[in-house]
Write an enzyme that holds these catalytic residues in place. Sequence first.
Site, PDB file in Angstrom:
ATOM      1  N   GLY A  46       0.844  -1.194   0.000  1.00 34.37           N
ATOM      2  CA  GLY A  46       0.000   0.000   0.000  1.00 34.37           C
ATOM      3  C   GLY A  46       0.873   1.235   0.000  1.00 34.37           C
ATOM      4  N   GLN A  51       2.905   9.995   1.429  1.00 33.67           N
ATOM      5  CA  GLN A  51       4.212   9.337   1.556  1.00 33.67           C
ATOM      6  C   GLN A  51       5.152   9.695   0.404  1.00 33.67           C
ATOM      7  OE1 GLN A  51       2.362   5.252   2.372  1.00 33.67           O
ATOM      8  NE2 GLN A  51       4.237   5.111   3.561  1.00 33.67           N
ATOM      9  N   LEU A 103       6.577   1.726   4.771  1.00 35.59           N
ATOM     10  CA  LEU A 103       7.690   2.192   3.933  1.00 35.59           C
ATOM     11  C   LEU A 103       8.284   3.489   4.473  1.00 35.59           C
ATOM     12  CD1 LEU A 103       6.086   1.400   0.469  1.00 35.59           C
ATOM     13  CD2 LEU A 103       7.929   0.132   1.605  1.00 35.59           C
ATOM     14  N   GLU A 145      -3.381   2.800   5.690  1.00 38.17           N
ATOM     15  CA  GLU A 145      -3.237   3.881   4.695  1.00 38.17           C
ATOM     16  C   GLU A 145      -4.088   5.090   5.062  1.00 38.17           C
ATOM     17  OE1 GLU A 145      -0.811   3.459   2.930  1.00 38.17           O
ATOM     18  OE2 GLU A 145      -0.674   1.284   2.995  1.00 38.17           O
ATOM     19  N   HIS A 148      -2.465   7.347   7.403  1.00 33.14           N
ATOM     20  CA  HIS A 148      -1.503   8.269   6.768  1.00 33.14           C
ATOM     21  C   HIS A 148      -2.196   9.575   6.342  1.00 33.14           C
ATOM     22  CE1 HIS A 148       2.277   6.085   6.570  1.00 33.14           C
ATOM     23  NE2 HIS A 148       1.721   5.019   6.012  1.00 33.14           N
TER      24      HIS A 148
HETATM   25  O1  GNR Z   1       4.057  -2.621   2.571  1.00 32.43           O
HETATM   26  C1  GNR Z   1       3.387  -2.481   3.600  1.00 32.43           C
HETATM   27  N1  GNR Z   1       3.067  -3.581   4.328  1.00 32.43           N
HETATM   28  C2  GNR Z   1       2.151  -3.563   5.357  1.00 32.43           C
HETATM   29  C3  GNR Z   1       2.114  -4.675   6.200  1.00 32.43           C
HETATM   30  C4  GNR Z   1       1.204  -4.721   7.224  1.00 32.43           C
HETATM   31  C5  GNR Z   1       0.322  -3.684   7.426  1.00 32.43           C
HETATM   32  C6  GNR Z   1       0.368  -2.559   6.616  1.00 32.43           C
HETATM   33  C7  GNR Z   1       1.273  -2.504   5.578  1.00 32.43           C
HETATM   34  S1  GNR Z   1       1.318  -1.122   4.527  1.00 32.43           S
HETATM   35  C8  GNR Z   1       2.976  -1.135   4.042  1.00 32.43           C
HETATM   36  C9  GNR Z   1       3.234  -0.065   2.992  1.00 32.43           C
HETATM   37  C10 GNR Z   1       3.011   1.295   3.625  1.00 32.43           C
HETATM   38  O2  GNR Z   1       3.783   1.835   4.364  1.00 32.43           O
HETATM   39  N2  GNR Z   1       1.879   1.888   3.366  1.00 32.43           N
HETATM   40  O3  GNR Z   1       1.585   3.065   3.934  1.00 32.43           O
HETATM   41 NI    NI Z   2       2.658   3.102   5.812  1.00 28.86          NI
END
Ligand code: GNR
Ligand code: NI
Length: 182
Positions: A46, A51, A103, A145, A148
């Site tokens: 996601g 971001q 991330l 997400e 965020h």
């Molecule tokens: O890649 C991602 N893996 C994830 C694993 C468990 C719960 C949420 C995520 S989202 C994350 C990518 C990210 O930072 N999205 O904002």
């Molecule tokens: Ni995230």
Amino acid sequence: MAIRRIYETPDPMLRQISKPVETFDDELETLVADMLETMYAAPGIGLAAVQVGVPIRLLVIDLQEPEDPEDPESPTVKDPKVFINPEILWHSENDVPYTEGCLSVPEQYAEVMRPDRIRARWQDEKGKTYEEEIEGLLAVCLQHEMDHLNGVLFIDHLSRLKRDMVLKKLAKWRKEQQQKAA
Ligand code: GNR
Ligand code: NI
């Protein structure tokens, strides 16, 4: 299409409250395409627009699950999903744990509790509205997400002690990365 730079904690960009999307134009479609490319390259499941430094209420998700659930090595089916101006209309009272990563908090993982089912409304990149009940990993990811969009990171859900541990490990990891690069 282009891969965009991902902002990392403690960048104040990640604390912005994202603004609703009002114009569904070509620029928006370019941003969606770039976000998908950036998410696949990372790789992640996601990505919220904030971001990549664009604080608008847009996020993309692709759970990238293996074609054969019995074989984790089988090729993933591409299933890009775009959520614009998402809202949670209802959530279950049943909170479940999931080990999350982000991330914007690279290489760090911790268990977060969230409702296991939600009813959500959102728009796609054309402005079409959808409403659905969502569960499982998609519900976890959508809630991560949507946080965020409100300037919230998964580490904000942890106890002070656990959050400080994660931030300490992040600082150590960054130092090691720097040493590798030198
Ligand atoms: O890649 C991602 N893996 C994830 C694993 C468990 C719960 C949420 C995520 S989202 C994350 C990518 C990210 O930072 N999205 O904002
Ligand atoms: Ni995230």
